[in-house]
Design an enzyme around this catalytic site. Structure first.
Site, mmCIF file in Angstrom:
data_model
loop_
_atom_site.group_PDB
_atom_site.id
_atom_site.type_symbol
_atom_site.label_atom_id
_atom_site.label_comp_id
_atom_site.label_asym_id
_atom_site.label_seq_id
_atom_site.Cartn_x
_atom_site.Cartn_y
_atom_site.Cartn_z
ATOM 1 N N ARG A 58 0.838 -1.204 0.000
ATOM 2 C CA ARG A 58 0.000 0.000 0.000
ATOM 3 C C ARG A 58 0.877 1.259 0.000
ATOM 4 O O ARG A 58 0.447 2.329 -0.424
ATOM 5 C CB ARG A 58 -0.970 -0.003 1.199
ATOM 6 C CG ARG A 58 -1.828 1.245 1.286
ATOM 7 C CD ARG A 58 -3.114 1.063 2.083
ATOM 8 N NE ARG A 58 -2.932 0.372 3.341
ATOM 9 C CZ ARG A 58 -2.373 0.889 4.433
ATOM 10 N NH1 ARG A 58 -1.946 2.136 4.440
ATOM 11 N NH2 ARG A 58 -2.237 0.165 5.520
ATOM 12 N N TYR A 112 -16.135 15.957 -16.846
ATOM 13 C CA TYR A 112 -16.646 14.592 -16.723
ATOM 14 C C TYR A 112 -17.641 14.550 -15.543
ATOM 15 O O TYR A 112 -17.351 15.097 -14.469
ATOM 16 C CB TYR A 112 -15.442 13.690 -16.439
ATOM 17 C CG TYR A 112 -15.728 12.236 -16.307
ATOM 18 C CD1 TYR A 112 -16.082 11.478 -17.411
ATOM 19 C CD2 TYR A 112 -15.625 11.600 -15.076
ATOM 20 C CE1 TYR A 112 -16.325 10.127 -17.288
ATOM 21 C CE2 TYR A 112 -15.864 10.248 -14.952
ATOM 22 C CZ TYR A 112 -16.213 9.523 -16.063
ATOM 23 O OH TYR A 112 -16.460 8.181 -15.936
ATOM 24 N N ASP A 185 -7.203 17.482 -16.171
ATOM 25 C CA ASP A 185 -7.527 16.095 -16.486
ATOM 26 C C ASP A 185 -7.153 15.886 -17.954
ATOM 27 O O ASP A 185 -7.798 16.420 -18.849
ATOM 28 C CB ASP A 185 -9.022 15.856 -16.227
ATOM 29 C CG ASP A 185 -9.437 14.409 -16.468
ATOM 30 O OD1 ASP A 185 -8.774 13.729 -17.272
ATOM 31 O OD2 ASP A 185 -10.442 13.977 -15.872
ATOM 32 N N LYS A 210 -8.630 4.549 -19.831
ATOM 33 C CA LYS A 210 -8.975 4.919 -21.199
ATOM 34 C C LYS A 210 -7.782 4.684 -22.133
ATOM 35 O O LYS A 210 -7.403 3.566 -22.322
ATOM 36 C CB LYS A 210 -9.462 6.371 -21.216
ATOM 37 C CG LYS A 210 -10.450 6.711 -20.068
ATOM 38 C CD LYS A 210 -11.777 6.032 -20.208
ATOM 39 C CE LYS A 210 -12.662 6.143 -18.969
ATOM 40 N NZ LYS A 210 -12.917 7.478 -18.481
HETATM 41 C C1 LIG Z 1 -13.267 8.042 -17.216
HETATM 42 C C2 LIG Z 1 -12.854 9.402 -16.824
HETATM 43 C C3 LIG Z 1 -12.586 9.713 -15.485
HETATM 44 C C4 LIG Z 1 -12.760 8.709 -14.375
HETATM 45 O O1 LIG Z 1 -11.854 7.652 -14.509
HETATM 46 P P1 LIG Z 1 -12.138 6.177 -13.950
HETATM 47 O O2 LIG Z 1 -10.911 5.429 -14.319
HETATM 48 O O3 LIG Z 1 -13.388 5.687 -14.615
HETATM 49 O O4 LIG Z 1 -12.328 6.312 -12.489
HETATM 50 C C5 LIG Z 1 -12.179 11.001 -15.190
HETATM 51 N N1 LIG Z 1 -12.042 11.931 -16.147
HETATM 52 C C6 LIG Z 1 -12.299 11.667 -17.444
HETATM 53 C C7 LIG Z 1 -12.129 12.736 -18.452
HETATM 54 C C8 LIG Z 1 -12.712 10.399 -17.836
HETATM 55 O O5 LIG Z 1 -12.975 10.134 -19.119
#
Ligand SMILES: *Cc1c(COP(=O)(O)O)cnc(C)c1O
Length: 397
Positions: A58, A112, A185, A210
């Site tokens: 952890r 998001y 992000d 992603k």
């Molecule tokens: C999918 C996504 C998230 C969240 O990510 P997870 O891996 O699903 O927790 C945050 N920001 C954007 C732009 C995303 O596409």
């Protein structure tokens, strides 16, 4: 010690073998929760932080560290920490901004969906206030920031689902004028198309689920910090909130990163073909694709994204702007997958009004330009002609 009983042998046989002298070419998966040392004195030193090494997974794990190192390099940052999802990573970055009760987060209006919920439902409970603004209007943003003095500005490099490009450099300058931090992000752009820290952002955050992973088979998130001073807070969240990335996912994501350039180049080329094809289509009212943009915004796009790529997402608003028409189109697709994710090798389609922006009122959605006939397409690496043919037949169903 006499020869142990079979019961004991079953437990210990084969474990804790010395590491081979040859360096493994591929990074091994360290499936261990804890680490042993020759003496208690060494364990004491490691707990004290006097000898940096692994003690408990952890707090850090060599497989996860390999991904963190890769992210530090490709985002051109100072330190990176991996978490169990993109949301856990965003939480960590926000936490590192020292949000005390009364502090304001100024968030881009088209974030998001879950990012907003994190701000309202988790940080909101602790007295953090969230205010939204249109980050593409830089002058209005500057005024707003001067007026409300936020602690944090939160933006996305490429917004969802209308794919607006954030002028990160301008946002960083505006944030730093009032001593605020800028979190970007960077999930939709990836470090291959944009490196937010180079433009002055304090943190780049990723949903590694992603494009970084890229194959729909791993969930994870990463925060890359530009400043050494953010390291303790990011480690603190990892150790104490405990949303650490599993070694299996770290391995999958690191493997995915190796082909990121190849995938993104192909995906962007395919997206460009698709966007051009759809831009003169009798069933499509509007195509949202940064690569097509020839307006004033195009300058920002060229500055922020690596040329000549416009990203691999294309959103379309159907002429028949209804949920029924969108569903009919999506149901008729044979190759493109109906799924609420993006960035995979497969082409996938999602309907923002019922998924990422479901929690918003219809009025708020309309205000943001997210209509019922809007469909977001995450373009994959298949042959462009096959993607177009599938979309073409479905548009006429
Ligand atoms: C999918 C996504 C998230 C969240 O990510 P997870 O891996 O699903 O927790 C945050 N920001 C954007 C732009 C995303 O596409």
């Amino acid at each position: 010690m006499s020869k142990p009983a079979i019961t004991t042998q079953l437990v210990h046989a084969g474990e804790r073998r010395p590491l081979p002298v040859g360096l493994p070419v591929a990074n091994p998966i360290y499936t261990t929760a804890t680490y042993t040392y020759d003496s208690m004195a060494e364990i004491d030193k490691i707990f004290a932080g006097d000898a940096p090494d692994y003690i408990y997974s952890r707090n850090g794990n060599p497989t996860v560290a390999a991904l963190e190192e890769a992210m530090t390099v490709i985002e051109d940052g100072t330190a990176a920490f991996a978490y169990s999802s993109g949301m856990a990573a965003l939480h960590a970055a926000l936490f590192a901004c020292e949000l005390s009760p009364g502090a304001i987060v100024l968030a881009s209006a088209d974030l998001y969906g879950a990012s907003f919920e994190l701000l309202y439902k988790i940080f909101g409970i602790f007295g953090v206030k969230t205010v939204t603004a249109d980050f593409s209007d830089i002058n209005a943003l500057r005024e707003k920031v001067a007026q409300i003095k936020p602690r944090v500005l939160l933006a996305e490099t490429i917004s969802n689902p209308l794919l607006k490009i954030c002028d990160i450099e301008a946002c960083a300058e505006i944030a730093h004028e009032v001593g605020a931090r800028l979190i970007v992000d960077n999930t939709f752009a990836t470090p291959f198309l944009c490196q937010p820290l180079k433009f002055g952002a304090d943190f780049a955050v990723h949903s590694a689920t992603k494009y970084l992973g890229g194959h729909t088979d791993a969930m994870g998130g990463v925060v890359v910090a530009g400043e050494e001073l953010d390291r303790p807070a990011l480690i603190g969240v990892m150790k104490l909130v405990g949303g650490v990335l599993s070694v299996w996912e770290a391995h999958q994501i690191l493997r995915g990163i190796k082909t990121l350039a190849l995938r993104i180049e192909r995906q962007c080329a395919n997206a460009n073909c698709l966007a051009e094809y759809l831009s003169n289509h009798q069933k499509v009212e509007t195509v949202f694709y940064p690569g097509l943009n020839s307006s004033a915004e195009a300058k920002v796009i060229r500055r922020v994204l690596r040329e000549p790529f416009g990203g691999a997402l294309v959103s379309i608003k159907l002429i028949e702007n209804t949920r029924e028409a969108a569903f009919r189109f999506m149901d008729a697709l044979n190759l493109c997958v109906r799924a609420t994710s993006l960035g995979d090798v497969f082409t996938s389609v999602s309907h923002p009004a019922i998924s990422s922006h479901r929690e918003l009122s219809p009025a708020k959605r309309a205000n943001l330009g997210i209509s019922d006939g809007l469909v977001r397409i995450s373009v994959g690496i298949e042959d462009a002609a096959d993607i177009i043919a599938d979309i073409e037949q479905a548009l006429f169903k």
